[in-house]
Design a protein around this motif. Structure first.
Motif, PDB file in Angstrom:
ATOM      1  N   SER A  55      -1.420  -5.585   5.594  1.00 15.64           N
ATOM      2  CA  SER A  55      -1.380  -4.124   5.566  1.00 15.64           C
ATOM      3  C   SER A  55      -1.456  -3.573   6.993  1.00 15.64           C
ATOM      4  O   SER A  55      -1.918  -4.250   7.921  1.00 15.64           O
ATOM      5  N   PHE A 109     -13.240  -8.404   9.658  1.00 14.59           N
ATOM      6  CA  PHE A 109     -11.912  -8.965   9.904  1.00 14.59           C
ATOM      7  C   PHE A 109     -11.720  -9.452  11.334  1.00 14.59           C
ATOM      8  O   PHE A 109     -10.976 -10.381  11.588  1.00 14.59           O
ATOM      9  N   GLU A 155      -7.250 -15.298   3.309  1.00 13.00           N
ATOM     10  CA  GLU A 155      -5.880 -15.133   3.808  1.00 13.00           C
ATOM     11  C   GLU A 155      -5.880 -14.686   5.281  1.00 13.00           C
ATOM     12  O   GLU A 155      -4.994 -15.069   6.048  1.00 13.00           O
ATOM     13  N   TYR A 156      -6.860 -13.875   5.679  1.00 13.10           N
ATOM     14  CA  TYR A 156      -6.963 -13.470   7.093  1.00 13.10           C
ATOM     15  C   TYR A 156      -7.092 -14.690   8.004  1.00 13.10           C
ATOM     16  O   TYR A 156      -6.508 -14.746   9.078  1.00 13.10           O
ATOM     17  N   GLN A 190     -15.831  -9.141   5.042  1.00 11.41           N
ATOM     18  CA  GLN A 190     -14.739  -8.263   5.475  1.00 11.41           C
ATOM     19  C   GLN A 190     -14.917  -7.855   6.936  1.00 11.41           C
ATOM     20  O   GLN A 190     -14.517  -6.771   7.348  1.00 11.41           O
ATOM     21  N   LYS A 196     -10.358 -13.140  11.985  1.00  8.48           N
ATOM     22  CA  LYS A 196      -9.153 -13.435  12.788  1.00  8.48           C
ATOM     23  C   LYS A 196      -9.462 -14.443  13.892  1.00  8.48           C
ATOM     24  O   LYS A 196      -8.662 -15.341  14.161  1.00  8.48           O
ATOM     25  N   MET A 204      -8.267 -12.615  -0.280  1.00  8.45           N
ATOM     26  CA  MET A 204      -7.623 -11.865   0.811  1.00  8.45           C
ATOM     27  C   MET A 204      -8.348 -12.109   2.127  1.00  8.45           C
ATOM     28  O   MET A 204      -7.723 -12.150   3.191  1.00  8.45           O
ATOM     29  N   SER A 233       0.832  -1.192   0.000  1.00 12.90           N
ATOM     30  CA  SER A 233       0.000   0.000   0.000  1.00 12.90           C
ATOM     31  C   SER A 233       0.871   1.248   0.000  1.00 12.90           C
ATOM     32  O   SER A 233       0.486   2.289  -0.497  1.00 12.90           O
ATOM     33  N   PRO A 239      -9.928  -1.416   9.074  1.00  8.70           N
ATOM     34  CA  PRO A 239     -10.249  -2.679   8.388  1.00  8.70           C
ATOM     35  C   PRO A 239      -9.586  -2.681   7.030  1.00  8.70           C
ATOM     36  O   PRO A 239      -9.940  -1.897   6.163  1.00  8.70           O
ATOM     37  N   ARG A 240      -8.597  -3.522   6.837  1.00 12.14           N
ATOM     38  CA  ARG A 240      -7.832  -3.530   5.577  1.00 12.14           C
ATOM     39  C   ARG A 240      -8.060  -4.823   4.810  1.00 12.14           C
ATOM     40  O   ARG A 240      -8.098  -5.901   5.405  1.00 12.14           O
ATOM     41  N   THR A 241      -8.145  -4.706   3.508  1.00 16.51           N
ATOM     42  CA  THR A 241      -8.381  -5.874   2.658  1.00 16.51           C
ATOM     43  C   THR A 241      -7.313  -6.941   2.878  1.00 16.51           C
ATOM     44  O   THR A 241      -7.604  -8.130   2.850  1.00 16.51           O
ATOM     45  N   SER A 242      -6.082  -6.520   3.118  1.00 11.18           N
ATOM     46  CA  SER A 242      -4.992  -7.481   3.299  1.00 11.18           C
ATOM     47  C   SER A 242      -4.584  -7.606   4.761  1.00 11.18           C
ATOM     48  O   SER A 242      -4.406  -6.605   5.447  1.00 11.18           O
ATOM     49  N   PRO A 243      -4.393  -8.838   5.239  1.00 12.21           N
ATOM     50  CA  PRO A 243      -3.924  -8.993   6.631  1.00 12.21           C
ATOM     51  C   PRO A 243      -2.495  -8.499   6.807  1.00 12.21           C
ATOM     52  O   PRO A 243      -2.031  -8.348   7.937  1.00 12.21           O
ATOM     53  N   PRO A 258      -1.776 -10.213  -4.121  1.00  9.96           N
ATOM     54  CA  PRO A 258      -1.431  -9.880  -2.734  1.00  9.96           C
ATOM     55  C   PRO A 258      -1.608 -11.025  -1.733  1.00  9.96           C
ATOM     56  O   PRO A 258      -1.210 -10.901  -0.598  1.00  9.96           O
ATOM     57  N   ALA A 296      -3.768 -16.874   7.705  1.00  9.76           N
ATOM     58  CA  ALA A 296      -2.608 -16.237   8.338  1.00  9.76           C
ATOM     59  C   ALA A 296      -2.612 -16.405   9.856  1.00  9.76           C
ATOM     60  O   ALA A 296      -1.570 -16.311  10.502  1.00  9.76           O
ATOM     61  N   GLU A 327     -10.308 -10.062  -3.632  1.00  3.92           N
ATOM     62  CA  GLU A 327     -10.671  -9.690  -2.255  1.00  3.92           C
ATOM     63  C   GLU A 327     -11.163 -10.901  -1.462  1.00  3.92           C
ATOM     64  O   GLU A 327     -10.927 -11.012  -0.256  1.00  3.92           O
TER      65      GLU A 327
END
Lengths: 339, 339, 339, 339
Positions: D140, C193, C224-225, C191, C197, C221, C49, D134-138, C69, C228, C218
């Motif tokens: 970021s 998050f 991915e949360y 989203q 998580k 992504m 970013s 709140p970010r699209t990528s974990p 990403p 991860a 997206e």
């Protein structure tokens, strides 16, 4: 054009891509990244679609275009804004805010004359009216055709307002051009390239409406079709794009105004009537359009919307139009435009 | 048509709406609700747009259409599915799954002949190929025009496959009809009503592609333009709609297949090449289309996609096409179609 | 990341961009084009970013990302497909086609038990049912909450089917996890998050539904949360995206199946019920999903759809579900899956 | 609710529909049309989803909702516009135009203080800044969390500006409420109903951002969740919707302003930064928003956009913001607002 190689693409694949780039008359320039290679193809981007086809080569992940595909429409070719003379002393693209107003369809002599006088009195400088109507349903009113054009000409004579009207069929270009001061291309014909090419050979201003699903780039490419044939008098008209929202007929893409102002020198018109589909929403969208920096508006006005042959719900009554114009004058002044 | 009155609309407003409904030849029927009144307008729905205009009357909140505006395309008028003879012994809309295949553009005699033989050997029953190409950019290859049509005719002679090719300009309808077995209307011309009306007077099957932003209802209204002129041999082609997703060129609206099967008797073709824009995605979308119940497919095949003049990235190589056809045969059988 | 300079950007601007790229820990690599310069920034793309922010520098026209990403979700990190054990002997992502079925909402013991037995008899291997219902209206039925979870557990005991149910609030994760075999994240929470998580720290499979407006990137992504945080058991569920089309509740993005199969190793589930919104469209979309290569389906079934507390119009009756399953078995076989 | 019967539905099916309508507590009212029957269900529309389920009954073609599902948010319940006190002498929804400005993310004491002083000097009356991002990528930057809130409080102390900041997780509502004057719900949480319900129980104004794919009706239903819990201080924020256009980050739905003004009494804020994604487009969209009749703006300002931790490309520099404010003052005056 940037060619992105797959992670793990081998040397032979890279060599093949470079070879093809050279064969197509470009110069390959490789950037060796940490996880994959990226190749720039340097050269005149004509023949772009051919480079895009390299996506089919083994080892290629994607082909990313870098340059804008339009030329004549771009600010890069012509940095200063274009002004277009519309006839009757009206010029668009400079300091004057042009307001085109009138009914969706020409329906009768009384209707078009009453409307023309009313919109002129309120400050409109161009008369709009449809004679050839592209309708979703074959069973809907399709317009008065040449009789409608004659009535428009009559209204021009009576008021001095230049007229803008739509041409739908390439066959009718000459006919419509005999009457119209400005030729309109409707949203449904944004990629009717046969029509665009004929209009490019005409010596008349063209009002080109963005398609419901046209990106701004595609919109400019359609303008490029007209410009490339030699006609440089193109007006771009944002009239709403198709989205999931159903409260409005379309969604007015107001940010298209500053985006277009950055990318092109052509004047920009806003059509709040087709964008919203509801008369009550039209005045505020006129104000917003002018505040956003547009060069003109095209607004539907009908003496009796509940009896209109088409688009009644989005037509302003003459008194509503006059009230809107009074307030618009103030916004135009702040925006640096004269109305 | 249902007219919903505003909460608090008064008796005079209600009376005026009823009066207008009667004047337009409908019979008003009021439902007195707890918070507002609703009026049904009973009668033949021709002249629908005029009723819509009643939204402009004071006290009216909204006008809600109830009936579908198409007639000849509907299952209500013709409950059993239509079958269309495409020539060369090929019929679509019945038990046969029709596969149309070939290059995006006709580029040379060698290219079209090689492709035609290859797709025929793999089981295709119609040859596709573009001679008039509507391209987003005026600087892109625009097709070989009549020379391309001649090459298509040559390929038909060599293989026996009927040919489908696009017509873009009403002016060229007669020319294209001299060569083509099936006339294609591209997505960009879905509301080119002048073209549709001319094709409606032709004695040839028409492959009508859905526009990128056409609702299914609008798609059927465009078919209605052709049907209303007398030509009942219309094939509907879903080829992807424009959405926010960028991983694919368009979004294949696969659910349009069962929706159309409920609403219309016309045969339905799927175009996975334009929908996805990437050759690797085409085979699975062919399988999905057949499983969803479509009557045919139209697939781009090119002997050398990386050198294609147009749409290379979405073209299958002949060997990929043949592999796809082998698997497709199995899916078609489960779907009750013969390939 | 590729930084495209404006035509006419000067040497100082280019130098400044190169300096900033270096300061951010990347290596600049300039390609001198005919009309403008393009700079590749080579290096680990974390902190992406920040590079995007270089669009704010004078002389920069645009910043074009090259790399995907997501990492853990990608095929590049894990080329072979993931299989996920769902409990009860059910595994998804391999040769088995998983069918999850049941009512939108758990409404009563009788309703969930009747449905559970019926879907099991027809071949479903997972029971679905909502206890916490995120509803557009605060006045709609919001679910039976923990009582609903208890009824689901009862149905599992009675049938042996593992259960999948939605969790809406991070606060309820532990509660739902005490009952559920598979935790569902609804489209509205794609989203959320905080929720993702927490689910990433759980030792349970997660069924992650794509948002109505999520791009495929997206969507990955959001997966991915979860990944991860350490939970690798993520199932991706395509359930329709929001488009302009109103004939269906959403538009099933069937091509997301092969796109995802190329980009990720995670199993893919199709939800034809929420995608279409109409029961009559569900069977053909089940067939299409399987033909396109999905690993499983999630289907709404209700013993009496006209009395369902939610989503009645899209729910199959048990007999309709059984008929669909019989035909599905044949399609699954061709697709190389066992049902 | 209007139930449309299929053409050819028989008497028994009609009787069954009428019976079900009565069982659900409504009164059926049949309109006998020329080709089909239509039934109005008269009564309090609570339980609406249940009526929708009648689409599953044999002979029913469709169920068409007539009434708006929101109540407390509607103009019908509260005709006059709501004004909301934001603290610090700032009121929104009346004659004052409220400008909220500040960085996307709080990054450091120096950054937030410099920005706060700058935006105040230029005329902003509320300070914005994100602490939970709140970010699209974990991968970021996820915000400074409570440390960020503390810095916002410091900036408030230094400038007197009330602060608006986002809350993402229901768990953090109390924490954020200890610092914030206005609680922001981001676009991604528009249907995070757990969060909305908690905010409905708070005694703080809520800035509710429209989701990228929310219809205006759904947006108002989300507001209704907050209102129904007792908190009547809701500000609606239009921040762009997701469309096919890629020239802007989202498409600012400017016509949502007059639509919302007709349907709801709640104040309306425009966010041109997230809508466009490019700083150069922000000023004209601020002007357009005010001309369209919005009650306030929320604008991203950063002292050094090219180094911003998030959303750099769309952030104005302080001098650009000040220039915009000067021109905005003139537009506001014409729009009848004080700045």
């Amino acid at each position: 054009m940037i060619i992105v190689m797959k992670k793990g693409a081998d040397k032979e694949q890279l060599a093949e891509v470079k070879k093809q780039i050279r064969e197509l008359g470009y110069k390959p320039h490789v950037i060796h990244g940490e996880t994959r290679n990226v190749i720039g193809a340097v050269g005149d981007e004509r023949g772009k679609s051919v480079l895009q086809a390299m996506e089919s080569l083994p080892g290629v992940e994607s082909v990313v275009p870098i340059l804008k595909p339009y030329k004549l429409a771009s600010r890069e070719v012509k940095p200063e804004p274009s002004t277009v003379d519309l006839g009757g002393g009206v010029t668009v693209g400079g300091g004057q805010l042009v307001v085109m107003a009138g009914p969706c369809s020409v329906e009768s002599e009384a209707q078009i004359l009453e409307t023309a006088h009313a919109v002129k009195a309120a400050g409109a400088t161009v008369l709009r009216g449809g004679a050839f109507k592209p309708r979703t349903s074959p069973y809907s009113f399709q317009g008065m055709e040449e009789d409608g054009l004659k009535l428009l000409a009559l209204a021009r004579e009576a008021t001095g307002l230049p007229i803008v009207t739509e041409v739908v069929n390439p066959r009718d270009v000459d006919l419509v051009a005999r009457y119209a001061d400005i030729m309109q291309v409707g949203a449904r014909n944004i990629q009717n390239f046969a029509l665009l090419k004929m209009l490019g050979q005409l010596d008349k201003p063209i009002l080109l409406k963005r398609g419901m699903a046209s990106t701004i780039q595609e919109f400019l490419m359609s303008a490029e079709y007209i410009l490339a044939e030699g006609n440089r008098r193109v007006l771009l008209c944002e009239r709403g794009i198709r989205t999931f929202e159903t409260a409005t007929r379309n969604t007015l893409d107001i940010s298209a105004v500053p985006v277009l102002k950055e990318q092109t020198h052509l004047p920009i018109i806003i059509d709040p009537s087709h964008a919203t589909g509801h008369a009550s929403l039209v005045p505020s969208m006129c104000y917003a359009g002018v505040a956003a920096g547009c060069d003109g508006l095209i607004v539907e006005v009908h003496p009796c919307p509940e009896k209109a042959a088409s688009d009644g719900p989005q037509s302003l009554r003459p008194a509503e139009f006059a009230a809107m114009m009074a307030k618009l004058r103030e916004f135009a002044k702040v925006a640096g435009k004269e109305l």
